[in-house]
Design a protein around this motif. Structure first.
Motif, PDB file in Angstrom:
ATOM      1  N   ASN A 159     -18.367  42.921   1.772  1.00  0.00           N
ATOM      2  CA  ASN A 159     -19.149  42.727   0.621  1.00  0.00           C
ATOM      3  C   ASN A 159     -20.456  41.829   0.999  1.00  0.00           C
ATOM      4  O   ASN A 159     -20.514  41.049   1.858  1.00  0.00           O
ATOM      5  CB  ASN A 159     -18.142  42.264  -0.654  1.00  0.00           C
ATOM      6  CG  ASN A 159     -17.457  41.105  -0.415  1.00  0.00           C
ATOM      7  OD1 ASN A 159     -17.977  40.182  -0.108  1.00  0.00           O
ATOM      8  ND2 ASN A 159     -16.021  41.025  -0.642  1.00  0.00           N
ATOM      9  N   GLU A 160     -20.812  41.322  -0.265  1.00  0.00           N
ATOM     10  CA  GLU A 160     -22.233  40.519  -0.271  1.00  0.00           C
ATOM     11  C   GLU A 160     -21.542  39.161   0.087  1.00  0.00           C
ATOM     12  O   GLU A 160     -22.569  38.336   0.629  1.00  0.00           O
ATOM     13  CB  GLU A 160     -22.921  40.531  -1.606  1.00  0.00           C
ATOM     14  CG  GLU A 160     -21.995  40.021  -2.868  1.00  0.00           C
ATOM     15  CD  GLU A 160     -22.883  40.148  -4.146  1.00  0.00           C
ATOM     16  OE1 GLU A 160     -22.368  39.363  -4.947  1.00  0.00           O
ATOM     17  OE2 GLU A 160     -24.022  40.589  -3.919  1.00  0.00           O
TER      18      GLU A 160
ATOM     19  N   LYS B 232     -21.359  50.074   6.127  1.00  0.00           N
ATOM     20  CA  LYS B 232     -21.195  48.588   6.124  1.00  0.00           C
ATOM     21  C   LYS B 232     -21.245  47.897   7.588  1.00  0.00           C
ATOM     22  O   LYS B 232     -20.943  46.825   7.465  1.00  0.00           O
ATOM     23  CB  LYS B 232     -20.025  48.369   5.396  1.00  0.00           C
ATOM     24  CG  LYS B 232     -19.612  48.678   3.863  1.00  0.00           C
ATOM     25  CD  LYS B 232     -18.563  48.048   3.192  1.00  0.00           C
ATOM     26  CE  LYS B 232     -18.438  48.374   2.075  1.00  0.00           C
ATOM     27  NZ  LYS B 232     -17.232  47.882   1.144  1.00  0.00           N
TER      28      LYS B 232
END
Length: 594
Positions: free
Chosen positions: A223-224, A188
């Motif tokens: 996260n997105e 990430k």
């Protein structure tokens, strides 16, 4: 009143949002920008005058610092003491070492706290993706200093891929430059690091320079919808000042600047709500040949929320705080805290866009300042008619208030009112036109008063002007852009060209890409009242890039192709006057990619 009209329109409009009517959008070469509204927006939907230097444009320049790219922008002039010397950016006649302009890097203000100026040669080009210029006041969004306009330097972001780039350039006056970048992705985490080192003997006596610049960007993708950005940079640059025209003394002046910045930002989206919070520090150490030695820093925090709850509407609100600190070593130190809050609204419908906002700025133990703006864009087929009114301001800097015998701790903020109308027109599938006419009235500008022997809020100025741009794209691989700007400052003619023509012809075909660019300045004076005329001049530059393989590219750059003998006026501390510019110069480069 503008905000009230926007709110009513957002409730009553039942038409389809322009954001959803893709077929109705016009094509303009600039596309989407972020500076004019602090979020992504189409240039054709904005009431401000906006110019953009794209990633493609950056490929065709022979310079190493970002502000140099602004020389070809209509309504913008860059004063320079030489090809690597100190520079002052002026937008529509307003600049004052960047003190009256907003200078941002990725939306973060970057100025020296003592003078409130932008140290332009500490903005390297090696990590820049694009530069957005908004002309006219934008203090309602960016606060103090954003009165003549805003320059926002947007840096390259990690791509999430593994990449290595290495570039070496060699040019006239033993000018050497090496830049490198490294990208990597770890689950990430995405990382981008860049480095630049360059040096030059200079084109005349006492014009040498040496710079090292480092930059890093780390993004953690939670996260997105949520991510955390961490940015840092450090620049160490040594510059010499050549003698001005007519100065027969031996030039010995030099400046050594160390400047850095870092920030942590959190970005998030939740349904129709966007969040952004940034904590940052900018800092510097300056040491000059005249004995000046100082340290400064600015610690800041800003947080904003954008609501998109109603059709075609965006409502933005935020708070900002920053503390400035300056230490003129052995001569004194100062600090101040600034608190701000702002709101901005935009409503888009099929036929009209309305926008408006306001900001309140409070300095501890001082008066508060209101700034505001309002804009309208009328849309019909391929035509956009726009209008804008705005108030900008600048808080007095530490040197205005405290440093020298001429300083005055009772100074008030400088103010500027701007009125502008414009037309954006798509002429055909291959051409577009932009015209803007404006008037600016200044009030309370700070100027030395012989009567009191101090700085006073006594200066006023009326400026009127026009800017035009024409883009023609007859083929996918051919682009022609032409710009013209005119400014009338009445008797205040010193250093600001009354007329400027500029343009570029770009060819991109297969492995070859080249650009011929030029500018012509006239109606140019070294003093007020149209006196001490500076000869008009024209300069043409060229850049050719060849990429025979994906992993290698070669470049040839030639500045001042016709070897024009010309001077430019500069007004920066200890360097006021006319300065000779270099003649024809060459640069050769090679880039390796993996």
């Amino acid at each position: 009143m503008v905000l009230f009209l926007i709110f009513i329109l957002s409730l009553t409009d039942s038409s389809e949002s322009v954001m959803d009517t893709v077929g109705a959008k016009m094509y303009f070469s600039e596309g989407i920008v972020v500076t004019a509204s602090r979020y992504e927006d189409e240039v054709s939907d904005i009431s401000s005058s906006v110019s953009v230097i794209t990633e493609t444009d950056i490929k065709f320049v022979n310079s190493y610092i970002a502000p140099d790219l602004l020389s070809g922008v209509s309504g913008v002039e860059v004063m320079k003491t030489g090809n690597f010397g100190r520079a002052d950016v002026v937008i529509r006649g307003i600049g004052n070492n960047g003190r009256k302009l907003g200078f941002l890097v990725d939306g973060r203000p970057e100025k020296m706290a003592i003078y409130g100026c932008a140290v332009t040669h500490t903005f390297p080009l090696h990590n820049v993706k694009r530069i957005e210029v908004v002309k006219g006041p934008l203090s309602s969004l960016y606060g103090s200093g954003a009165m003549g306009g805003v320059v926002n330097i947007l840096t390259k972001q990690p791509s999430g891929e593994s990449k290595i780039d290495l570039t070496y350039d060699y040019g006239s006056f033993d000018t050497r430059n090496i830049t490198g970048s490294f990208e990597e992705s770890f689950s990430k985490l995405d990382f981008l690091g860049t480095v630049q080192k360059n040096s030059s003997d200079g084109y005349q006596q006492n014009s040498a320079s040496n710079t090292e610049a480092y930059q890093g960007n780390l993004i953690y993708n939670i996260n997105e919808n949520w991510k955390v950005d961490n940015y840092a940079k450090y620049v160490d640059t040594y510059k010499e000042d050549p003698a001005a025209v007519g100065d027969t003394s031996t030039p010995l002046g030099y400046q050594n600047y160390e400047r850095g910045a870092f920030d942590i930002s959190v970005h998030g989206e939740m349904d129709k709500i966007d969040f952004q919070t940034k904590i940052y520090r900018t800092y510097g150490y300056h040491q000059f040949s005249d004995g000046w030695e100082s340290r400064d820093k600015t610690d800041g925090f800003n947080s904003s929320v954008i609501l998109s709850l109603l059709k075609g509407n965006k409502t933005q609100g935020g708070v900002e705080f920053y503390k400035q600190y300056g230490n003129w070593i052995s001569n004194g130190e100062w600090d101040r805290k600034v608190y701000e809050g702002f709101v901005h609204m935009e409503q888009k419908t099929t036929f009209v866009n309305l926008s408006g906002g306001m900001r309140y700025t409070y300095v501890k133990d001082s008066e508060g300042v209101f700034s505001y703006d309002g804009g309208i864009v009328l849309k019909y087929n391929n035509t956009r008619i726009r209008g804008r009114i705005g108030k900008g301001f600048r808080l007095p800097s530490f040197n205005d208030l405290y440093l020298f015998p001429v300083s005055n701790p009772s100074l008030n903020s400088e103010e500027l009112m701007s009125y502008e109308i414009g037309l954006r027109q798509k002429l055909s599938d291959i051409a577009d036109l932009d015209i803007a006419v404006y008037r600016m009235n200044t009030n309370n500008f700070i100027r030395f008063s012989p009567a009191s022997g101090q700085f006073e809020n006594v200066d006023t100025l009326v400026e009127k002007g026009m800017e035009t741009s024409l883009g023609v794209y007859p083929l996918d691989w051919v682009k022609l852009r032409v710009f013209y700007s005119y400014i009338d400052r009445e008797e205040r003619t010193q250093g600001v060209p009354g007329q400027k023509f500029s343009g570029s012809l770009t060819l991109e075909k297969d492995i070859l890409e080249g650009r011929l660019s030029g500018r012509y300045l006239t109606d140019y004076y070294a003093a007020d009242n149209h006196s001490e005329e500076i000869p008009s001049y024209y300069v043409f530059d060229f850049r050719l890039n060849v990429r025979p393989k994906d992993y290698i590219s070669l470049s040839l750059g030639v500045d001042n192709i016709l070897d024009e003998d010309y001077t430019r006026y500069v007004e920066v501390p200890n360097a006021n006057g006319l300065y000779y510019m270099p003649g024809r110069t060459f640069k050769f480069g090679v880039t390796l990619r993996k």
